[in-house]
Design an enzyme around this catalytic site. Structure first.
Site, PDB file in Angstrom:
ATOM      1  N   GLU A   1      28.128  57.298 -65.329  1.00  0.00           N
ATOM      2  CA  GLU A   1      27.431  57.450 -63.835  1.00  0.00           C
ATOM      3  C   GLU A   1      26.202  56.692 -63.525  1.00  0.00           C
ATOM      4  OE1 GLU A   1      26.779  61.962 -64.067  1.00  0.00           O
ATOM      5  OE2 GLU A   1      28.898  62.333 -64.777  1.00  0.00           O
TER       6      GLU A   1
ATOM      7  N   PHE B   1      27.136  69.313 -73.323  1.00  0.00           N
ATOM      8  CA  PHE B   1      27.811  70.920 -73.413  1.00  0.00           C
ATOM      9  C   PHE B   1      29.120  71.029 -72.611  1.00  0.00           C
ATOM     10  CE2 PHE B   1      23.175  72.547 -73.772  1.00  0.00           C
ATOM     11  CZ  PHE B   1      23.136  72.102 -75.096  1.00  0.00           C
TER      12      PHE B   1
ATOM     13  N   GLN C   1      24.238  60.916 -68.510  1.00  0.00           N
ATOM     14  CA  GLN C   1      22.782  60.661 -67.807  1.00  0.00           C
ATOM     15  C   GLN C   1      21.888  61.845 -68.404  1.00  0.00           C
ATOM     16  OE1 GLN C   1      23.257  61.166 -63.594  1.00  0.00           O
ATOM     17  NE2 GLN C   1      23.534  59.004 -63.240  1.00  0.00           N
TER      18      GLN C   1
ATOM     19  N   LEU D   1      31.904  62.080 -60.666  1.00  0.00           N
ATOM     20  CA  LEU D   1      31.157  63.028 -61.893  1.00  0.00           C
ATOM     21  C   LEU D   1      32.176  64.051 -62.076  1.00  0.00           C
ATOM     22  CD1 LEU D   1      28.012  63.765 -59.360  1.00  0.00           C
ATOM     23  CD2 LEU D   1      28.407  61.868 -60.852  1.00  0.00           C
ATOM     24  N   SER D   2      33.004  63.469 -63.132  1.00  0.00           N
ATOM     25  CA  SER D   2      34.108  64.247 -63.711  1.00  0.00           C
ATOM     26  C   SER D   2      33.818  63.933 -65.101  1.00  0.00           C
ATOM     27  CB  SER D   2      35.153  63.580 -63.221  1.00  0.00           C
ATOM     28  OG  SER D   2      35.512  63.605 -61.703  1.00  0.00           O
ATOM     29  N   GLU D   3      33.014  64.629 -65.978  1.00  0.00           N
ATOM     30  CA  GLU D   3      32.454  64.217 -67.255  1.00  0.00           C
ATOM     31  C   GLU D   3      33.716  64.741 -68.083  1.00  0.00           C
ATOM     32  OE1 GLU D   3      30.695  65.935 -64.990  1.00  0.00           O
ATOM     33  OE2 GLU D   3      28.915  64.614 -64.872  1.00  0.00           O
TER      34      GLU D   3
ATOM     35  N   HIS E   1      17.581  70.083 -68.787  1.00  0.00           N
ATOM     36  CA  HIS E   1      17.544  68.750 -68.825  1.00  0.00           C
ATOM     37  C   HIS E   1      16.957  68.287 -70.265  1.00  0.00           C
ATOM     38  CE1 HIS E   1      18.739  68.275 -64.779  1.00  0.00           C
ATOM     39  NE2 HIS E   1      18.895  66.973 -64.881  1.00  0.00           N
TER      40      HIS E   1
END
Ligand SMILES: Cc1ncc(C[n+]2csc(CCOP(=O)(O)OP(=O)(O)O)c2C)c(N)n1
Ligand SMILES: [Mg+2]
Lengths: 325, 324
Positions: free
Chosen positions: B29, B86, B80, B56-58, B128
């Site tokens: 990303e 997870f 990122q 944004l499609s991990e 984060h």
């Protein structure tokens, strides 16, 4: 038979090949269920009975350069793609001669030499894997098309919807084949999917059609067109194949009678039988000849699998890494 | 000698790997403009086909990388933030990692997952600030946590060349570390091989990632009071360099582990278990970790209070030296 042959082969040969394929899957599964009952197959299977037309006809639309991914209900795809029934059965029995050397079992059968990038036991997971593989082959200058099979239940997995988006966005040559057999285990599709399955695919800008998944020739026609379109660079396509699962979700259901389908519904579903539909297109004598050919092949497969060695438990984690420092 | 920063070393490793092998490409990303600076300059150098900005499609793009790897490519994914791991734990631990065994060795999945900025980022709070290398070691995914610019370069290059999935954790607190480096000496660092970062006699301190700097500072301080600390940087969390640590502990016979994981079942717990099984020690080993089940709180003092620190390390070293 492949799409390469389709133009050249007499339609009758296509008809016979499709019949052979659905019959092979049907009888393989019936025999596999017997092996589950007798304990030769441990852990059970998700029978593909009733859905044979889809695997047989979609794989008939592919060339040897193409790849597929399969599901927990995957025996049909793997056989239709040309895997050796003996090695497939040996895999179900956990033998060293199995497709995966007994390390994968029913839900993970793979044969990379035939472009079978594995059956995947996580619902919806393989669609993004197939998309990545198809993209990579295109980057390498090959004209490979990937087909990813999945069920109606997978339509509610976010990752599958993400994969539709990536495939459409990047115009990846991948064909999404949704086998809508009406249920995800016991959950009816109508209670699980808001809107429609094909509308979801269309929302990403790819063509999506609903077809009769019980008629092998209908599926062949639709998938041949879809594969040709993907190969020509026009991007992904989506086929929803309406079908019916004739048997249990999983063989455990043979013992635990789950109350979710009425006998009437099951009887109606079984009435449209892909093996019967395709068989009716062959003269009786020819059909009988194919049937005995299939039985002979499956006899040989059973003999091979039953006679194969079990893997050596001294090294249970062989193949865990490609390289271990 | 020129200075090389840790982050620049990672960037250099990517560039060199892409130069050498056309099957290497990057996914992530905001990597085209290099929001994290990891991929700076690579898009203009190698083009948009090899430096791919993803939606944004991990989960899908992590499996997409697996598929591309099955088809012969060597994808590198930048995540990122550490907690995205997870989200894609299934795709790494249950898909990429399992393909080799489950297919009976028919395929390999050479994907590299890089987190430039793992652990506390100072002020980024609970979601984060995780540093989840222990999770990947636990499931058996090859996992590295480089501490220095040279190792950042060498381990990332090795991770990309490796035929299995590898997770590379670049700790946030290490990204700014700069060393004098002769660029001609930059070379692949083999996975699974630790390094004695400072030689000593009295106690072995195992420290990795940004905590290596802390351990070295503490070792310097304690040298002033006559305590000789050996600092062992395993570099790879899994597979762990047992022989390297064994050699160090054979000399010092005392062991302290500092580890930015939560305490229960963390990396330090594993090293202590190893010590119990394999090493002869003169005192019970100690560990300095995040507390059990820690969530990093936002306020700076609270964030710091949850992270393993130098004072705790000094106390643990003193304790193992006093214990008999
Ligand atoms: C992600 C995930 N959730 C749940 C399961 C358990 N499970 C296995 S098959 C299945 C039903 C799948 O339904 P569908 O996709 O329609 O395929 P079908 O079984 O009907 O062929 C479920 C819930 C799973 N394997 N993976
Ligand atoms: Mg279903």
């Amino acid at each position: 038979m492949t799409a390469d042959d389709l133009g050249r082969t007499a339609p009758h040969a296509v008809t016979v090949d499709l019949y052979r394929a659905v019959r092979l899957i049907r009888r393989f599964e019936e025999r596999a269920i017997e092996f589950v009952r007798s304990g030769e197959i441990v852990g059970g299977i998700h029978p593909y009975l009733g859905q044979e037309a889809i695997a047989a006809a979609v794989c008939a639309a592919l060339t040897s350069a193409d790849v597929i991914t399969s599901t927990h209900r995957g025996h049909g795809h793997v056989l239709a793609r040309g895997a050796d029934p003996g090695r497939m059965l040996a895999e179900l029995m956990g033998r060293e001669t199995g497709l995966n050397k007994g390390r994968g079992g029913s839900m993970h059968a793979a044969d990379f030499s035939l472009g079978i990038l594995g059956a995947n036991a996580i619902v919806g997971a393989a669609a993004s894997i197939a998309t990545g593989a198809a993209w990579a082959y295109r980057q390498q200058g090959r004209d490979t098309v990937a087909v990813t099979f999945f069920g109606d239940g997978a339509m509610n997995e976010g990752m599958l919807l993400e994969a539709l988006n990536l495939a459409a966005l990047w115009q990846v040559p991948v064909l999404f084949v949704c086998e809508n057999n009406g249920y995800a285990t016991t959950m009816p599709v109508g209670s699980a999917v808001a809107g429609s399955i094909t509308a979801r695919a269309r929302a990403f800008g790819m063509p999506a059609f609903t077809i009769d998944g019980q008629d092998p020739e209908t599926v062949l026609k639709a998938s041949t067109a879809a594969v040709a379109r993907a190969r020509s660079g026009k991007g992904p396509m989506f086929l929803e194949c309406l079908t019916y699962r004739f048997d249990a979700h999983h063989t455990f259901e043979h013992r635990a009678r789950l109350d979710y389908r009425s006998p009437g519904e099951v009887a109606a579903g079984r009435a449209r039988d892909p093996v019967a539909i395709q068989g009716a297109r062959l003269p009786e004598r020819e059909r009988a000849a194919v049937d005995s050919e299939v039985e002979a092949a499956l006899d040989a497969a059973a003999e091979f699998a039953l006679g194969s060695a079990h893997p050596d438990p001294a090294d249970p984690l062989k193949y865990l890494y490609a390289v271990m420092p | 000698m020129p200075k090389l920063s840790y982050l620049k070393a990672l960037n250099r490793a990517l560039g060199d790997a892409m130069e050498l092998d056309p099957s290497v490409f990057l996914l992530g990303e905001d990597i085209r403009v290099a929001a994290s600076n990891l991929t700076a300059g690579l898009s203009s150098r190698f083009g948009p086909e090899r430096v791919i900005d993803t939606p944004l499609s991990e989960q899908a793009f992590t499996n997409f990388a697996t598929g591309a790897a099955l088809a012969g490519m060597r994808p590198v994914i930048e995540f990122q933030i550490p907690s995205l791991l997870f989200l894609v734990f299934e795709q790494i631990a249950n898909q990429a990692h399992k393909f080799s065994l489950m297919t009976g060795g028919q395929c390999k999945v050479p994907v590299t997952y890089v987190v430039p900025g793992s652990g506390s980022r100072t002020g980024w709070a609970g979601q984060h600030s995780d540093h989840p290398y222990t999770l990947f070691a636990h499931v058996g995914v090859k996992t590295v946590v480089p501490a220095t610019p040279s190792d950042a370069y060498g381990l990332l290059v090795s991770a990309i060349r490796d035929d299995d999935p590898v997770v590379v954790f670049a700790p946030s607190a290490a990204l700014g570390v700069r060393d004098d480096v002769d660029f001609s000496t930059l070379a692949p660092v083999p996975l699974g091989v630790g390094r004695v970062a400072r030689s000593g006699r009295d106690v072995t301190v195992v420290a990795l990632g940004h905590l290596l700097q802390d351990a070295l500072v503490v070792a310097d301080e304690l040298a002033g009071v006559g305590i000789s600390v050996e600092v062992f940087d395993p570099r790879t969390v899994y597979p762990f360099d047992v022989d390297g640590l064994a050699a160090s502990v054979a000399k010092t016979r005392r062991l302290v582990v500092i580890d930015d994981s939560n305490r229960t079942s963390g990396f330090a717990a594993e090293v202590l278990a190893l010590a119990a099984e394999r090493f002869t020690l003169d005192a019970p080993p100690r560990r300095v970790t995040r507390p059990d089940g820690a969530v990093l709180p936002f306020a700076l003092a609270l964030d710091r209070a949850v992270q393993p620190g130098r004072d705790q390390l000094v106390a643990a070293i003193n304790a193992v030296l006093e214990d008999q």
